[in-house]
Write an enzyme that holds these catalytic residues in place. Structure first.
Site, mmCIF file in Angstrom:
data_model
loop_
_atom_site.group_PDB
_atom_site.id
_atom_site.type_symbol
_atom_site.label_atom_id
_atom_site.label_comp_id
_atom_site.label_asym_id
_atom_site.label_seq_id
_atom_site.Cartn_x
_atom_site.Cartn_y
_atom_site.Cartn_z
ATOM 1 N N GLY A 14 1.501 13.361 -4.973
ATOM 2 C CA GLY A 14 1.085 12.212 -4.174
ATOM 3 C C GLY A 14 1.936 12.036 -2.935
ATOM 4 O O GLY A 14 2.973 11.388 -2.986
ATOM 5 N N LEU A 15 1.510 12.624 -1.830
ATOM 6 C CA LEU A 15 2.321 12.583 -0.604
ATOM 7 C C LEU A 15 1.805 11.515 0.363
ATOM 8 O O LEU A 15 1.723 11.720 1.575
ATOM 9 C CB LEU A 15 2.342 13.953 0.056
ATOM 10 C CG LEU A 15 3.106 15.022 -0.754
ATOM 11 C CD1 LEU A 15 2.892 16.411 -0.146
ATOM 12 C CD2 LEU A 15 4.613 14.694 -0.812
ATOM 13 N N GLY A 16 1.460 10.352 -0.197
ATOM 14 C CA GLY A 16 1.184 9.196 0.667
ATOM 15 C C GLY A 16 2.515 8.725 1.232
ATOM 16 O O GLY A 16 3.548 9.392 1.082
ATOM 17 N N MET A 18 4.762 6.410 0.421
ATOM 18 C CA MET A 18 5.874 6.269 -0.528
ATOM 19 C C MET A 18 6.262 7.624 -1.137
ATOM 20 O O MET A 18 7.436 7.954 -1.244
ATOM 21 C CB MET A 18 5.485 5.296 -1.644
ATOM 22 C CG MET A 18 5.417 3.836 -1.219
ATOM 23 S SD MET A 18 7.037 3.173 -0.772
ATOM 24 C CE MET A 18 7.735 2.955 -2.405
ATOM 25 N N VAL A 80 1.001 7.975 -7.154
ATOM 26 C CA VAL A 80 -0.421 7.847 -6.844
ATOM 27 C C VAL A 80 -0.820 6.386 -7.086
ATOM 28 O O VAL A 80 -0.089 5.645 -7.754
ATOM 29 C CB VAL A 80 -1.268 8.793 -7.722
ATOM 30 C CG1 VAL A 80 -0.904 10.254 -7.458
ATOM 31 C CG2 VAL A 80 -1.103 8.474 -9.211
ATOM 32 N N ALA A 82 -1.967 2.923 -8.484
ATOM 33 C CA ALA A 82 -1.995 2.429 -9.868
ATOM 34 C C ALA A 82 -3.438 2.404 -10.357
ATOM 35 O O ALA A 82 -4.375 2.265 -9.580
ATOM 36 C CB ALA A 82 -1.403 1.021 -9.916
ATOM 37 N N SER A 135 11.097 -0.166 -5.852
ATOM 38 C CA SER A 135 10.968 -1.225 -4.856
ATOM 39 C C SER A 135 11.753 -0.904 -3.604
ATOM 40 O O SER A 135 12.813 -0.297 -3.647
ATOM 41 C CB SER A 135 11.463 -2.554 -5.424
ATOM 42 O OG SER A 135 11.385 -3.558 -4.425
ATOM 43 N N LYS A 189 9.449 -4.742 -12.651
ATOM 44 C CA LYS A 189 8.982 -4.594 -11.266
ATOM 45 C C LYS A 189 7.940 -5.645 -10.933
ATOM 46 O O LYS A 189 7.929 -6.193 -9.823
ATOM 47 C CB LYS A 189 8.391 -3.195 -11.048
ATOM 48 C CG LYS A 189 7.759 -2.961 -9.649
ATOM 49 C CD LYS A 189 8.727 -3.163 -8.510
ATOM 50 C CE LYS A 189 8.243 -2.696 -7.169
ATOM 51 N NZ LYS A 189 7.095 -3.384 -6.577
ATOM 52 N N HIS A 192 9.694 -8.761 -10.310
ATOM 53 C CA HIS A 192 10.284 -8.629 -8.963
ATOM 54 C C HIS A 192 9.235 -9.012 -7.916
ATOM 55 O O HIS A 192 9.493 -9.788 -6.999
ATOM 56 C CB HIS A 192 10.743 -7.192 -8.725
ATOM 57 C CG HIS A 192 10.981 -6.865 -7.270
ATOM 58 N ND1 HIS A 192 9.967 -6.525 -6.395
ATOM 59 C CD2 HIS A 192 12.109 -6.859 -6.529
ATOM 60 C CE1 HIS A 192 10.458 -6.324 -5.184
ATOM 61 N NE2 HIS A 192 11.757 -6.521 -5.236
ATOM 62 N N ASN A 193 8.027 -8.501 -8.065
ATOM 63 C CA ASN A 193 6.981 -8.791 -7.084
ATOM 64 C C ASN A 193 6.541 -10.242 -7.126
ATOM 65 O O ASN A 193 6.229 -10.824 -6.081
ATOM 66 C CB ASN A 193 5.795 -7.845 -7.292
ATOM 67 C CG ASN A 193 6.042 -6.496 -6.656
ATOM 68 O OD1 ASN A 193 7.162 -5.976 -6.705
ATOM 69 N ND2 ASN A 193 5.038 -5.929 -6.031
ATOM 70 N N GLU A 196 9.087 -11.955 -5.265
ATOM 71 C CA GLU A 196 8.862 -11.579 -3.850
ATOM 72 C C GLU A 196 7.795 -12.478 -3.234
ATOM 73 O O GLU A 196 7.974 -13.030 -2.146
ATOM 74 C CB GLU A 196 8.428 -10.115 -3.804
ATOM 75 C CG GLU A 196 7.977 -9.583 -2.465
ATOM 76 C CD GLU A 196 7.378 -8.177 -2.610
ATOM 77 O OE1 GLU A 196 8.092 -7.293 -3.141
ATOM 78 O OE2 GLU A 196 6.208 -7.975 -2.229
HETATM 79 C C1 6PG Z 1 8.161 -3.315 -3.136
HETATM 80 C C2 6PG Z 1 6.864 -4.042 -2.786
HETATM 81 C C3 6PG Z 1 5.643 -3.171 -2.977
HETATM 82 C C4 6PG Z 1 4.317 -3.937 -2.865
HETATM 83 C C5 6PG Z 1 4.096 -4.503 -1.496
HETATM 84 C C6 6PG Z 1 2.694 -5.056 -1.293
HETATM 85 O O1 6PG Z 1 8.841 -3.779 -4.066
HETATM 86 O O2 6PG Z 1 8.441 -2.343 -2.447
HETATM 87 O O3 6PG Z 1 6.757 -5.154 -3.686
HETATM 88 O O4 6PG Z 1 5.711 -2.602 -4.273
HETATM 89 O O5 6PG Z 1 3.274 -3.075 -3.121
HETATM 90 O O6 6PG Z 1 4.968 -5.575 -1.345
HETATM 91 O O7 6PG Z 1 2.442 -6.007 -2.293
HETATM 92 P P1 6PG Z 1 1.299 -7.112 -2.089
HETATM 93 O O8 6PG Z 1 0.134 -6.438 -1.379
HETATM 94 O O9 6PG Z 1 0.930 -7.537 -3.489
HETATM 95 O O10 6PG Z 1 1.900 -8.196 -1.240
#
Ligand code: 6PG
Length: 478
Positions: A14-16, A18, A80, A82, A135, A189, A192-193, A196
């Site tokens: 998966g070379l997108g 990230m 890739v 989720a 992250s 994670k 974490h989000n 976020e």
């Molecule tokens: C991270 C981010 C990442 C996430 C983007 C977009 O920890 O690097 O959380 O994983 O995909 O922040 O998330 P949303 O589209 O849900 O805002």
């Protein structure tokens, strides 16, 4: 045998954005890495642009070539999207791999899916499986993400030399930690989000008070965020909020923020956290409010119709109603309340799923590389060392922080409400705080109502019996 002809020590699919950044990071740390992408042209373009790192990158055109290029027992990272793409990748790899090989899903997978995949990996002669949250976005993947791993501890140990080498570091310590079995890493994670989302929403709410309540320009707001980034709010999100506030639109010359449409996207990780918290009965109102606010922001037409129908809220604050210092305190307070809720959810999940989550280590792994990295996390780690499952606001250090921040938070929420500033995250945080320091709430009314219409029973303050019923007479019980 040239460097690229030597067997690779690890593979990546998966070379997108990230995946490509992670592969370069791995190569830069001295590992030979075999890479494959569904589109061969992407693979070759990636390898051709790898510069000095190309010598450690082995581009492959088929999955069989990828597997053959890696020294056994193999480690293969999946980066890739989720969902089904992960299951498809595993299905295509399984016939090519042996029982000693290891597949590592590094995407934003739902932890339920990771639980399922980890369980499937224990059946028969199938490759081992790790699920890890990564992250830090593109920058983090390239120069040092925060990594939260889940699966068998022995499998984490096999991947750890690479993961710890590429991770962000705080005081020299790699921000790459094993969280527990199966989906534990992806669950951490997701939380974490969720945090976020909440951090971003609270910043947006305070930004709104500065813009609409105090009439500050984007440039003036940038200056406020820059100053706050030197104090207790020092964090990546405050840093980038200053940067986006300072940015100018190349097309119009206006402040960039002023020309961006107020309709927020979301891939869904914050929503997953809210759903799981409701399932677990773990209150995370600040995170839930942030998800709600994103959902409402997407209903732009309906909001515009509402403004036409009810008129726009006044928004403008009276002189002296709210100060910049009080806004800073509101964010400090909101942040502590939000993290207390997030760690409360993690502690609840740790017990419910029998994970034994390393609570202090979670705060430590978030100190660098990830999106919510901030100065406050070091103190949170210390508080969690003192009492891993205690409500963070009851830790002496954070209780004092809350006492200092509460007046500012209450003033901002109160004055903002009087002028129609929507602050769902900050206001729900304050209400949660007020509930969490109320020894006699109003849930007795709920109990009376439930027993009146449904004979659900209640307890008394002066008796230990349960399932008692009230004197509702013939009108009661529905
Ligand atoms: C991270 C981010 C990442 C996430 C983007 C977009 O920890 O690097 O959380 O994983 O995909 O922040 O998330 P949303 O589209 O849900 O805002």
């Amino acid at each position: 045998m040239t460097e690229t002809q030597k067997p690779a020590e690890i593979g990546l699919i998966g070379l997108g954005t990230m995946g490509a950044m992670l592969a370069l990071n791995i190569a830069e740390k001295g590992f030979r890495i075999a890479v494959w992408n569904r589109t061969p042209a992407v693979t070759h373009k990636f390898a051709a642009a790898a510069g000095d790192l190309a010598g450690r990158i082995v581009p492959t055109e088929t999955l069989a070539d990828l597997v053959a290029a890696i020294v056994p027992p193999r480690r293969i990272i999946l980066m890739v999207p989720a969902g089904p793409a992960v299951d498809e990748s595993i299905a295509h790899l399984k016939p090519l791999l042996g029982a000693d090989d290891l597949i590592i899903d590094a995407g934003n997978s739902d932890f339920h899916d990771t639980n399922r995949r980890a369980k499937a990996a224990t059946v028969g002669e199938t490759p081992h499986f790790l699920g890890m949250g990564v992250s830090g976005g593109e920058e983090g993947a390239r120069h040092g993400p925060s990594i939260m791993g889940g699966g068998e501890a022995a499998d984490w140990s096999r991947a750890a030399p690479v993961l710890e080498a590429i991770a962000a570091r705080y005081d020299g310590a790699p921000c790459a930690t094993y969280m527990g079995a199966a989906g534990a890493g992806h669950f951490v994670k997701a939380v974490h989000n969720g945090i976020e989302y909440a951090d971003m929403q609270m910043i947006a709410e305070v930004y709104g008070v500065m813009r609409d309540g105090l009439g500050l320009s984007a440039g003036e707001i940038a200056g406020v965020f820059e100053r706050w980034n030197e104090g207790p709010l020092k964090s990546y999100l405050i840093e980038i909020s200053a940067a986006v506030s300072r940015a100018t639109d190349p097309k119009t010359g206006s402040a960039m923020l002023d020309v961006i449409l107020d309709r927020a996207g979301q891939k869904g990780t914050g929503r997953w956290t809210a759903i799981e918290a409701l399932q677990l009965g773990a209150p995370i109102p600040v995170i839930e409010a942030a998800v709600m606010a994103r959902n409402v922001s997407s209903r732009l037409d309906e909001r515009r119709e509402g403004e036409a129908l009810f008129g726009a809220a006044p928004k403008r604050l009276a002189d002296g109603a709210v100060s910049i210092e009080q806004l800073e305190q509101a964010l400090v307070g909101g942040k502590v309340l939000c993290y207390a809720q997030g760690f409360g959810l993690l502690a609840t999940a740790s017990s419910a799923f029998d994970w034994s989550l390393p609570m202090p280590a979670i705060a430590r792994v978030w100190r660098a590389g990830c999106i919510i990295r901030s100065a406050m996390l070091n103190d949170m780690a210390a508080a969690l060392e003192r009492a891993p499952t205690r409500n963070l606001i009851q830790d002496p250090v954070f209780a004092e922080l809350i006492r200092q921040a509460e007046p500012g938070l209450r003033t901002v929420v109160g004055q903002g409400a009087l002028c129609g500033h929507a602050m769902p995250a900050l206001s729900s945080g304050l209400s949660w705080f007020d509930l969490m320091r109320t020894g006699r709430s109003t849930a007795n009314m709920i109990q009376a109502q439930r027993d009146f219409f449904g004979a659900h029973g209640f307890e008394r303050v002066d008796d230990t019996a349960t399932g008692l019923h009230g004197p509702w007479g013939s009108h009661g019980h529905g």
